[in-house]
Write an enzyme that holds these catalytic residues in place. Structure first.
Site, short mmCIF file in Angstrom:
data_model
loop_
_atom_site.label_atom_id
_atom_site.label_comp_id
_atom_site.label_asym_id
_atom_site.label_seq_id
_atom_site.Cartn_x
_atom_site.Cartn_y
_atom_site.Cartn_z
N HIS A 40 0.83 -1.20 0.00
CA HIS A 40 0.00 0.00 0.00
C HIS A 40 0.87 1.25 0.00
O HIS A 40 1.85 1.32 0.75
CB HIS A 40 -0.90 0.03 1.24
CG HIS A 40 -2.17 -0.71 1.08
ND1 HIS A 40 -3.39 -0.19 1.44
CD2 HIS A 40 -2.44 -1.94 0.58
CE1 HIS A 40 -4.35 -1.07 1.17
NE2 HIS A 40 -3.79 -2.14 0.66
N GLU A 109 -6.44 -0.66 -6.44
CA GLU A 109 -7.42 0.13 -5.71
C GLU A 109 -7.07 1.60 -5.83
O GLU A 109 -5.89 1.98 -5.82
CB GLU A 109 -7.44 -0.27 -4.24
CG GLU A 109 -7.89 -1.70 -4.00
CD GLU A 109 -7.54 -2.20 -2.61
OE1 GLU A 109 -8.30 -3.02 -2.09
OE2 GLU A 109 -6.51 -1.77 -2.06
#
Length: 336
Positions: A40, A109
């Site tokens: 991330h 994402e």
């Protein structure tokens, strides 16, 4: 059926870099077969969140361990990264830690890609999946050696070579939440990745059948595909502790559409913290009895998954690893 493996999920969104490395090393010491890490740029929550770089973690843990399998679960090689550079990075790690590295990939994402410069509306699934397939083809061509010219819809190479590549390249594990990508994983992946807590029919009627179908189409033995599932489990002999541990990870209980479209960790945290704890718990196995824990985990093995990677939500991860080694691992090994 493929060999049963037990793994540990290192939560890069929850722990600072040094602590995250120490937990990866501890996972091997406590008998885990694998340790995976999320990739991330931004965490699920702003307050108390972390987001260390996955590839730095893999090399740091690789240098201090001897046998544990290391991989991303998962990385998106298609937006903020150039897939050729990801191919180079994983080839290098594959040379440093032979037969101990895999590349887990997904379609991405907005949380991680918009902040790093993606322009325009966040792409629909069709484009994200097309980018993923193309990136996998590109990396594998580079790993085969020689000079590569590649003219794809999204990525191009001209006379490109990766000079240090492990024999056979690097295994690619493909994450899927639905049958279309699961079929692709069965056709093209050395491994398949999914997550727990979504209802029996998803696994037994959609995901696993799609993996098997993809393998059959490609003429592959499905037992050669490592079928990995991230099991979200809060295990503690203290029931209150087991329940309270999951609050930090409330964002995982949001609908898939919300998670894929929210691009700000502050907004993600706000939406997630509005969820009642009972709703958060629906996504998790929250247990205090080891036999109950193994019974609930064992259903995934029955459904055809062989590589069980445990994501523990609490802040005291060493306690989880100790309890897992003592209470759960011996029982789980018997499932294989």
């Amino acid at each position: 059926m493929a060999e049963l493996r037990l793994g540990y999920k290192a939560s890069a969104e929850q722990f600072a870099p040094r602590e995250l490395v120490e937990l990866g090393v501890a996972a091997e010491a406590h008998g885990m077969d694998s340790a995976t890490v999320s990739d991330h740029f931004q965490p699920w929550r702003h307050q108390g969140g972390h987001a260390s770089f996955s590839l730095s973690w893999m090399t740091a843990v690789g240098e201090r361990t001897n046998r544990i399998l290391l991989g991303t679960s998962v990385l998106t090689p298609t937006f903020r990264y150039n897939p050729a550079v990801i191919g180079q990075a994983f080839a290098t790690m594959g040379c440093l830690y032979p037969n101990r590295v895999f590349l887990g990939v997904g379609t991405g994402e907005a949380l991680n890609e918009v902040a790093t410069g993606y322009q325009g509306a966040w792409p629909e699934f069709k484009e994200r999946f097309a980018r993923l397939r193309e990136s996998v083809r590109l990396m594998r061509e580079l790993w085969r050696g020689d000079r590569v010219d590649f003219d794809g819809d999204y990525y191009q190479l001209k006379g490109a070579s990766i000079y240090d590549v492990p024999e056979g390249g690097v295994p690619i594990y493909i994450a899927a939440g639905g049958p279309e990508v699961a079929k692709y994983a069965g056709r093209a992946g050395e491994g398949f990745v999914c997550t727990s807590g979504k209802g029996e029919e998803l696994y037994t009627e959609k995901l696993i059948p799609a993996v098997l179908e993809g393998a059959a189409v490609a003429g592959r033995d499905a037992d050669d595909i490592d079928k990995m599932i991230e099991i979200k489990m809060s295990y503690d002999p203290d029931p209150e502790q087991a329940l309270s541990n999951i609050r930090f990870w409330a964002p995982l209980s949001l609908a898939a559409e919300q998670k894929h479209s929210i691009d700000d960790p502050i907004e993600m945290e706000k939406v997630a913290d509005a969820l009642p704890i009972e709703q958060v718990a629906k996504r998790w196995i929250v247990v205090s009895d080891p036999d109950e824990a193994v019974a609930r985990v064992g259903q995934y093995v029955t459904w055809g998954l062989n590589h069980l990677v445990f994501h523990a939500p609490g802040h005291n991860q060493r306690r989880f690893l100790e309890l897992f080694e003592k209470d759960l691992a011996p029982r789980l090994r018997r499932l294989g």
